[in-house]
Scaffold this active site. Structure first.
Site, PDB file in Angstrom:
ATOM      1  N   MET A 274      -0.419 -11.800  -5.654  1.00 31.15           N
ATOM      2  CA  MET A 274      -0.460 -10.865  -6.778  1.00 31.15           C
ATOM      3  C   MET A 274      -0.880  -9.465  -6.358  1.00 31.15           C
ATOM      4  O   MET A 274      -0.883  -8.537  -7.168  1.00 31.15           O
ATOM      5  CB  MET A 274      -1.474 -11.360  -7.822  1.00 31.15           C
ATOM      6  N   ARG A 275      -1.287  -9.319  -5.085  1.00 31.03           N
ATOM      7  CA  ARG A 275      -1.841  -8.038  -4.643  1.00 31.03           C
ATOM      8  C   ARG A 275      -0.847  -6.908  -4.849  1.00 31.03           C
ATOM      9  O   ARG A 275      -1.205  -5.815  -5.279  1.00 31.03           O
ATOM     10  CB  ARG A 275      -2.201  -8.158  -3.168  1.00 31.03           C
ATOM     11  N   ALA A 276       0.422  -7.209  -4.578  1.00 32.98           N
ATOM     12  CA  ALA A 276       1.452  -6.174  -4.675  1.00 32.98           C
ATOM     13  C   ALA A 276       1.532  -5.630  -6.098  1.00 32.98           C
ATOM     14  O   ALA A 276       1.571  -4.417  -6.304  1.00 32.98           O
ATOM     15  CB  ALA A 276       2.795  -6.755  -4.253  1.00 32.98           C
TER      16      ALA A 276
END
Ligand SMILES: [Zn+2]
Length: 664
Positions: A274-276
């Site tokens: 989910m970092r992106a």
């Protein structure tokens, strides 16, 4: 020295925008700048510092506490409310090449702590960078443990030093900017992933722009002060715009529709985790603030995705390079197409493009042992040969281009296996923490004690220290001169350099599959042991450095899969290139020991006798992986190994579990 003004930089729009956005919103998470030498990366980064807003600091605090919100854990604290304060420009701290861990996180002086009874802590570069920027040139050449330290501090906003149960923490929030030259080795994917934005820069392709770059450079060198004065107005305007945008960030709205768009782009592009999504969202908010808008638009999302996403795709190591940008554009278009009404999305692009690549081991029905008779076009593996001209029904055949017969596809490596551990047997000085060769280390098994040379390097060895105090006949319990430090043995990471025979003697397809599988297994193993890796192949009349030393094993896997075979066997040339590569790496990082792995049957059919290269490789730990097979064996690999004082490992014995990746 007057720095080059930021607003005088010509071109490099993406880089300037990325830097401005992290200055507006440090939460975006730093910038990694990729580019060859001579692209003014460092100039632009240094120019940014002058634009950063000034900071208020508590007087006398070495950790730059904000008087409005001092760090409750500040080692120089606690600071009373209303403590005297002043303000100063934000700092740009440059991490020097060869910086030690102590230099980065600071030092806890246990000796002083013993004699003075105080916690003696000297702040490091992370403290100096707090509320400013930290610039790491050639971040890809930084030892892994330092990179981890930096990235952890950047992510947590805190630095942490611990020695022997005494620990110190302090705030360390800074913009992290790293630059790297991709020609000097790709960084670990984990490192790239932790930078918010990644920008690739290149020298301008436009003649007018190039001339303007030179014109300005010359004017700057002739009179930096006068040159800077020309841009003072623009610099002030930029600094004011950064301050205003910073203030505006918290009130920028991110509408659900745009949040939804971010999620769709990230899904379509195939990112990990989910970092992106979070980075794109933050970057889009910073962009809106930068443009003076109070809500994020579709255009902000598009621009943010271009800065934050290209390096985040789940990588298929067999992908050709350069597909990232194209895929991103497709993902953006796809998300835009889904926008107005809910049309079914177009099918995702096929992962590998063409080719029989993903057939895995044993794709060898195609006979690759040389040109076939006849002039027919290449045929699919399962098509019986037919000389009756073009077949109906299929896709157009290439009969119209009889001379463009593609070379046979390179042999694919099979399933990687766990190889036996190949190590340097002599104990190293512990240059880089890793998992390969034994070395003296900071942590690890304690094997003895010694009188420290100068400052204590490791943990104190308490029994030995007490013994020394008792032998002295103590009138006071322990004196600093009694201190003994523990000697630890751990494991270090090495430079694992492969020299692989790609000549005709390896060209039998099944053989090359086995060899590639072996090298693939060793590459993966080296990655897990945190080594740097490099690969040299030799065939025809010369050797080629197909993989300059790097920490990224993905590039190695890619190059290995694409490796073609054939021609004569210039083994000596391969060894000579290995010697030059090792010498260059030693100059760059003397603390990293090389381990040379030569994959060969020992046969040389071109160039000098390989044993004449032994002096050039004297002292280099070497393993010869003997690929000789068949009923009659010449033992040439053993002869070479004896000359190199190397260990020999038969290819068949390389697997720790008995698998060799041989096609079934
Ligand atoms: Zn403080």
């Amino acid at each position: 020295m007057t720095p080059y003004p930021f607003s005088a930089v010509v071109g490099l729009d993406d880089l300037r925008l990325a830097l401005l956005l992290t200055a507006v919103s440090p939460a975006v998470g730093g910038v990694l700048v990729r580019g060859e030498k001579g692209t003014a990366k460092s100039t632009v980064v240094r120019a940014l510092a002058a634009l950063l807003p000034e900071v208020d600091v508590v007087r006398g605090c070495r950790f730059a506490c904000d008087p409005a919100a001092p760090d409750p854990q500040c080692p120089d604290g606690p600071h009373e409310p209303g403590a005297p304060h002043g303000h100063r420009p934000a700092t740009l701290v440059e991490l020097p090449v060869g910086a030690t861990e102590d230099r980065v996180v600071g030092t806890l002086d246990i000796q002083r702590a013993l004699s003075d009874g105080v916690k003696a802590y000297e702040p490091g570069l992370l403290a100096a960078a707090h509320r400013g920027a930290l610039y790491v040139d050639e971040v890809n050449l930084l030892p892994d443990h330092l990179v981890d330290l930096l990235l952890d501090a950047a992510a947590m906003g805190r630095a942490h030093v611990e020695r022997d149960g005494v620990s110190v923490k302090h705030a360390a929030r800074f913009l992290l900017v790293g630059t790297m030259n991709p020609e000097e080795g790709e960084p670990r994917p984990q490192l790239v992933d932790r930078f918010g934005l990644v920008v690739t820069v290149a020298a301008p392709r436009d003649a007018g722009q190039r001339a303007e770059v030179v014109r300005r450079r010359l004017a700057y060198e002739a009179g930096p002060g006068a040159f800077a004065a020309r841009f003072a107005g623009e610099e002030q305007a930029l600094a004011a715009r950064i301050r205003a945008a910073r203030t505006a960030v918290p009130s920028v709205r991110l509408p659900d529709a745009e949040l939804d768009r971010i999620a769709r782009v990230c899904l379509a592009y195939g990112v990990d985790g989910m970092r992106a999504d979070i980075v794109v969202a933050r970057c889009a908010v910073a962009l809106a603030a930068w443009h003076g808008r109070d809500r994020v638009t579709a255009e902000d999302v598009r621009d943010a995705a271009r800065l934050a996403l290209p390096h985040r795709r789940r990588k298929d190591p067999l992908d050709p390079p350069g597909t990232d940008e194209q895929r991103l554009e497709e993902a953006l278009d796809q998300a835009a197409a889904e926008d107005p009404d809910d049309d079914p999305p177009p099918p995702p692009p096929p992962p590998g493009g063409d080719g029989p690549r993903d057939e895995g081991p044993g794709d060898g029905q195609r006979n690759s042992d040389g040109p076939r008779d006849g002039g027919d076009a290449p045929q699919a593996a399962d098509t019986p040969r037919s000389d009756d001209g073009p077949r109906a029904g299929d896709a157009p055949t290439s009969d119209d281009a009889p001379d463009k017969r593609p070379a046979p596809a390179p042999a694919s490596p099979g399933q990687a296996y766990r190889p036996r551990a190949l190590r340097i047997s002599a104990r190293g000085e512990g240059g880089h923490t890793g998992r390969r060769s034994p070395a003296f280390a900071r942590r690890g098994r304690v094997v003895g004690s010694r009188v420290p040379r100068g400052r204590l390097r490791g943990a104190p060895h308490l029994p030995a220290t007490l013994r020394a105090a008792i032998h002295r006949g103590a009138d006071r319990l322990v004196l600093p001169s009694d201190l003994r430090e523990a000697v630890h043995v751990g494991r270090e990471a090495n430079l694992v350099l492969f020299v692989v025979d790609a000549s005709g003697s390896m060209a039998a397809r099944k053989r090359m599959t086995v060899v590639k599988t072996a090298v693939l297994s060793l590459l993966r193993d080296a990655y897990q042991r945190r080594d740097r890796i490099g690969m040299i192949t030799f065939r025809g009349s010369s050797a080629e450095q197909v993989l300059p030393p790097t920490s990224s094993h993905e590039v190695g896997v890619l190059r290995l899969a694409a490796l073609r075979t054939g021609g004569r066997t210039p083994l000596a040339a391969g060894l000579r290139t290995a010697a030059t590569t090792i010498a260059a790496e030693r100059r760059r990082d003397p603390r990293r020991r090389p381990l040379l792995i030569v994959v060969t049957d020992g046969r040389a059919t071109s160039g000098p006798d390989p044993v004449t290269l032994a002096p050039a490789l004297a002292g280099v730990a070497t393993v010869v992986v003997d690929c000789e097979s068949g009923p009659v064996r010449l033992g040439l690999a053993r002869r070479l190994a004896a000359a190199l004082q190397a260990d020999v490992m038969p290819l068949d014995a390389l697997s720790a579990t008995g698998a060799t990746g041989r096609a079934a």
